[in-house]
Design an enzyme around this catalytic site. Structure first.
Site, PDB file in Angstrom:
ATOM      1  N   GLN A  33       2.721   5.302  -0.263  1.00 35.33           N
ATOM      2  CA  GLN A  33       3.613   5.243   0.906  1.00 35.33           C
ATOM      3  C   GLN A  33       3.126   4.219   1.932  1.00 35.33           C
ATOM      4  O   GLN A  33       3.372   4.371   3.145  1.00 35.33           O
ATOM      5  CB  GLN A  33       3.732   6.622   1.549  1.00 35.33           C
ATOM      6  CG  GLN A  33       4.622   7.577   0.773  1.00 35.33           C
ATOM      7  CD  GLN A  33       6.082   7.122   0.732  1.00 35.33           C
ATOM      8  OE1 GLN A  33       6.562   6.403   1.602  1.00 35.33           O
ATOM      9  NE2 GLN A  33       6.796   7.544  -0.288  1.00 35.33           N
ATOM     10  N   SER A  34       2.482   3.166   1.485  1.00 31.71           N
ATOM     11  CA  SER A  34       1.948   2.159   2.414  1.00 31.71           C
ATOM     12  C   SER A  34       3.050   1.475   3.237  1.00 31.71           C
ATOM     13  O   SER A  34       3.987   0.888   2.672  1.00 31.71           O
ATOM     14  CB  SER A  34       1.186   1.112   1.601  1.00 31.71           C
ATOM     15  OG  SER A  34       0.926  -0.028   2.382  1.00 31.71           O
TER      16      SER A  34
END
Ligand SMILES: Cc1ncc(COP(=O)(O)O)c(C=O)c1O
Length: 339
Positions: free
Chosen positions: A81-82
């Site tokens: 989920q960067s």
């Protein structure tokens, strides 16, 4: 005060982001007659590129450097989920580069939304090639493999470090420090402290380099969302800060300049805490501003706790640096669904 204008840079934003007051959050924190400092928020969630955030600013310098070096492809890495990966995909799309994202399943947050929605969904829409990796994959081997394949197909890759956190990316936050001071001056404020989330260290390093260039100003108060202790980050943070300072012609940053609060990390990077959930909901319900579950929610929990614990005088003026990340909320729906 300005940074040197010789640094490679590409424009991905419309210039300065707003510095806004948070009167209703302050009022909520003053319930029962408690004292509360003056509260402002620097809206770097509004940088304007595909959901915004601090990485847009760093990427203005990193993509500028990539283009100057003749690259046609950027490669970066992060968690599934960067926000950094999502912003890299957007910056690449906007500047005509290809983007390869190496995303590791490091967090261990067990919700189907985490591995298909939020930033990950946007990465694909933005046209990036996602290389999904198990938690224990050999990061340098994967980097080498992806780089070799790009070269073999005639591409020229440019490696952007995790979080865009090196002296090139952090230059952006030296600039933001100066921008906050300038905006504070225009509003007649004396800003005492800037609170922000500290992940891969580049934002704090850049702010400290900006402070060293300005020869003083607000204290920079990081709230750690990744590293558990001061020993785990001090050397690397000072390295990035001093390389950034050297790049922009500022004074050295010293150990005494580094303030980081480790009390709001909870069980680890990307793992929700009660304080984060309360902070996200309180800011949404008082100011109509959406924070995120991994970075700004925990950082805001840290600033609120410092106020409520009486660690900050009511005469002070605080700026919360909103570094973005809102798409991450969609990866954690269960945390915010009424039970
Ligand atoms: C929304 C958001 N806030 C804060 C940070 C932390 O910035 P840094 O990695 O420079 O410490 C990140 C990093 O990914 C982020 O995505």
């Amino acid at each position: 005060m300005q940074l040197p204008d010789t640094l490679a840079h590409v424009s991905l934003t419309d210039g300065a982001t707003p510095l806004q007051e948070m009167p209703r959050l302050r009022e909520a924190l003053m319930a029962d007659g408690r004292p509360c400092p003056h509260l402002y928020i620097k809206r770097d969630d509004l940088t304007g590129l595909a959901g915004g955030g601090n990485k847009t600013r760093k990427l203005e310098y990193l993509v500028g450097d990539a283009l100057e070096k003749g690259a046609d492809t950027v490669i970066t890495a992060g968690a599934l989920q960067s926000n950094h990966a999502r912003q890299t995909a957007a910056a690449a799309a906007k500047t005509g580069l290809a983007a390869h994202l190496i995303l590791f399943e490091t967090v261990g947050y067990d919700d189907p939304a985490y591995s298909m929605s939020g930033n990950l969904l946007l990465d694909t829409i933005l046209g990036a090639e996602v290389h999904r990796q198990a938690k224990d994959a050999d990061a340098s081997a994967v980097f080498e493999d992806v780089t070799a394949k790009i070269r073999a197909s005639g591409g020229t890759p440019y490696l952007i470090p995790v979080g865009g956190s090196n002296a090139i990316g952090s230059t952006a936050y030296a600039q933001v420090f100066l921008e906050i001071q300038e905006q504070g001056d225009a509003l007649g404020l004396t800003i005492d402290r800037i609170f922000h989330a500290n992940g891969s260290l580049g934002t704090q390093a850049g702010l400290l380099a900006g402070r060293a260039l300005a020869k003083g100003g607000p204290n920079v108060e990081g709230v750690s969302v990744s590293k558990p202790t001061r020993e785990a980050l001090l050397e690397e943070l000072l390295d990035i800060a001093n390389q950034t300072s050297e790049r922009i012609g500022g004074d050295p940053v010293t150990e005494d300049d580094v303030h980081v609060d480790f009390r709001h990390l909870g069980d680890g990077y990307g793992l929700p805490t009660e304080g984060m959930v309360s902070a996200v909901e309180l800011v949404a319900r008082t100011e109509g501003i959406l924070l995120d579950p991994v970075y700004t929610g925990k950082a805001m929990a840290g600033m609120i706790a410092a106020i409520l614990n009486g660690e900050i005088a009511e005469t002070e003026t605080l700026v919360f640096l909103h570094t973005g990340g809102m798409p991450g909320l969609f990866a954690y729906p269960a945390e915010f669904t009424p039970k």
